[in-house]
Write an enzyme that holds these catalytic residues in place. Structure first.
Site, PDB file in Angstrom:
ATOM      1  N   ILE A 285      -0.783   0.949   2.022  1.00 29.97           N
ATOM      2  CA  ILE A 285      -0.404   2.247   1.449  1.00 29.97           C
ATOM      3  C   ILE A 285       0.487   2.084   0.219  1.00 29.97           C
ATOM      4  O   ILE A 285       1.472   1.347   0.242  1.00 29.97           O
ATOM      5  CB  ILE A 285       0.350   3.098   2.504  1.00 29.97           C
ATOM      6  CG1 ILE A 285      -0.652   3.653   3.515  1.00 29.97           C
ATOM      7  CG2 ILE A 285       1.103   4.243   1.856  1.00 29.97           C
ATOM      8  CD1 ILE A 285      -0.030   4.577   4.528  1.00 29.97           C
ATOM      9  N   CYS A 286       0.119   2.757  -0.877  1.00 31.48           N
ATOM     10  CA  CYS A 286       1.055   2.884  -2.002  1.00 31.48           C
ATOM     11  C   CYS A 286       0.962   4.307  -2.557  1.00 31.48           C
ATOM     12  O   CYS A 286       0.570   5.216  -1.833  1.00 31.48           O
ATOM     13  CB  CYS A 286       0.824   1.830  -3.068  1.00 31.48           C
ATOM     14  SG  CYS A 286      -0.707   1.967  -3.973  1.00 31.48           S
ATOM     15  N   VAL A 287       1.309   4.498  -3.833  1.00 36.27           N
ATOM     16  CA  VAL A 287       1.340   5.863  -4.358  1.00 36.27           C
ATOM     17  C   VAL A 287      -0.045   6.338  -4.805  1.00 36.27           C
ATOM     18  O   VAL A 287      -0.477   7.435  -4.484  1.00 36.27           O
ATOM     19  CB  VAL A 287       2.345   5.991  -5.522  1.00 36.27           C
ATOM     20  CG1 VAL A 287       2.261   7.369  -6.161  1.00 36.27           C
ATOM     21  CG2 VAL A 287       3.747   5.752  -5.004  1.00 36.27           C
TER      22      VAL A 287
END
Lengths: 408, 101
Positions: free
Chosen positions: B6-8
């Site tokens: 998960i990232c932005v």
């Protein structure tokens, strides 16, 4: 420095994190992402509209209409997207709430005075109104829902009959609220509520769209990155509505043959400031690639290609720039500095303003060119990228020297 | 096994996901690795065995932890920032496997 780090970790980061994790911020962020397809289709239409081809010139009117029903009406798409996502956060009925928000948005955007319906406010960019109406509608419905309206009917009548009526109350109340407000505003102010919202927010828009705004948000974003947090996304919670509104206003003015107004827009942020990614690291990646230190060479190898598409997490975390004291000054101040230079270059007419939205992962020179359709913007990006490299250079050398000494 | 990164924007994590897939293939592990964005976490977390946060979204750990805690068989971790920057697929894969053990 210690005091400063303390401030970053214990004050700034928790504060910004709190804002960005907030349900409304999340719904607005997801709303903007949801309207991207319409945004890019509309941008493509503006691009086509400007092509010097005879087939285009014959169909100018069609393209203009296509522009109006995509970007002109962007507020409609945004109010649906934001209210839908906020309703989802609250686990409420999404689709009907989105529809109710649309009703309210139309209510505050359409002018009914003198038996004539005017759509002028509906087809001008009104992102702030869309966001405010979406959030207020969901909140009014949510709060009214908590009252749990019940009615007393004889036992023989099914309870569902009663629920049919009580379930209408929250939505009806939100419509009543906006009807009252827009009626008052139309009679006192003479324009729909959306016109008033744009009017009272215009001083804030002017502060954001200034050399100060460019510098301030540039520094804030980089400070957050220095502390290891995604600065662009966190600052974006506040900044994005303004930057999106600004380029949309430019597009609207351009399409209706008027002078554009705004300099600090979404394309400006993406292509004049985040050249190669946060911190304007494109040329720095190249410096790393050529470094004497193996660790930096490896980083350069990984980051150079991705940096062309403005993704620079590799260089941020591996060289590293994040939390690296030697690189603190350039990392924080180069991006806002080149931003301010770009701001004045545009202000004094050396480069045109941007009015077309291009995906942020487009290489910066190309992105800047398409968003302005001015070849000078391409030159500006290259100059800014080289300048950022030049400014990074002495600090980079010092860091490289330190790594060399450590390796020995 | 299913791993979620998960990232932005799901951009840099997708680069790392590719490297991890390579590392998994070399060892002939049957592992599926995907990248997605933090804002979608509520919807997608239950489909995975391990959820790893990119360092730049580590400040969202508390929020994601609340979602992960609803499912017994999902583990959560934050990727080491140096390994993340170097796109070190092997190290991160190892971290994911350690979380499941």
């Amino acid at each position: 420095m210690k005091k400063f780090n303390n401030f970053l970790d214990n004050k700034l980061i928790p504060f910004m994190t709190k804002i960005s994790n907030q349900v409304h911020a999340k719904a607005i962020r997801k709303g903007f992402i949801a309207v991207l397809p319409v945004t890019f289709i509309g941008s493509l239409i503006i691009l086509l509209h400007r092509l010097p081809l005879s087939i285009i010139e014959k169909n100018q009117k069609l393209l203009f209409e296509l522009y109006e029903i995509t970007l002109g009406l962007i507020g409609i798409f945004l109010v649906i997207a934001v209210s839908y996502n906020l309703a989802k956060e609250y686990e409420m009925e999404r689709l009907s709430i989105a529809q109710m928000s649309l009703v309210n948005y139309l209510l505050v955007s359409i002018s009914f005075t003198e038996q004539k319906i005017t759509l002028d406010y509906l087809i001008t960019p009104n992102l702030f109104t869309a966001i405010i109406v979406a959030v207020l509608t969901v909140e009014i419905i949510r709060i009214t829902d908590q009252f749990n309206f019940e009615c007393q009917l004889p036992e023989q009548i099914p309870t569902a009959v009663c629920e049919t009526f009580t379930s209408l109350i929250p939505g009806f109340e939100s419509v009543l609220f906006f009807t009252l407000f827009s009626y008052i505003f139309q009679s006192v102010w003479g324009t729909p509520l959306s016109g008033f919202i744009n009017y009272i927010l215009s001083p804030v828009v002017n502060i954001v769209d200034s050399a100060f705004g460019v510098f301030f948000f540039g520094v804030l974003s980089q400070l957050l990155w220095f502390a290891g947090t995604h600065g662009v996304a966190t600052v974006g919670v506040i900044l994005r509505p303004f930057l999106e509104q600004n380029w949309l206003v430019n597009a609207h003015l351009q399409m209706s043959g008027q002078e554009m107004e705004h300099i600090f827009t979404m394309p400006f942020w993406n292509f004049y400031m985040l050249i190669g990614g946060s911190g304007a690291t494109l040329v720095l990646s190249l410096l790393c690639r050529k470094s004497k230190v193996e660790q930096l060479r490896e980083t350069g190898k990984v980051s150079l290609l991705s940096s062309l598409f403005n993704i620079d997490e590799p260089i941020l975390f591996a060289s590293p720039l994040v939390a690296n004291k030697i690189m603190f000054i350039p990392f924080i101040f180069i991006q806002p500095t080149i931003g301010v230079i770009a701001y004045f270059a545009i202000k004094y007419g050396l480069v045109s303003k941007s009015f077309i939205r291009v995906p942020w992962v487009t290489p910066a020179p190309i992105g800047a060119f398409i968003s302005t359709l001015d070849w000078r913007s391409l030159v500006l990006v290259i100059v800014l990228a080289l300048l950022s490299g030049l400014l990074y250079y002495p600090f980079f050398k010092r860091y490289e020297q330190k790594l060399l000494q450590e390796n020995e | 096994m299913e791993i979620l990164l998960i990232c932005v924007c799901g951009m840099s994590t997708s680069m790392l996901a590719e490297k991890m897939k390579q590392a998994a293939e070399e060892r002939s592990y049957q592992i599926n690795i995907e990248a997605n964005v933090a804002d979608n976490a509520t919807d997608i977390v239950p489909d995975y065995d391990v959820v790893l946060l990119a360092p730049q979204v580590s400040h969202k750990e508390e929020e994601i932890e609340k979602i992960v805690a609803q499912y017994e068989d999902v583990e959560l971790g934050v990727i080491d920032s140096l390994a993340y920057g170097q796109l070190d697929g092997e190290a991160v894969l190892k971290q994911a496997l350690n979380l499941v053990d």
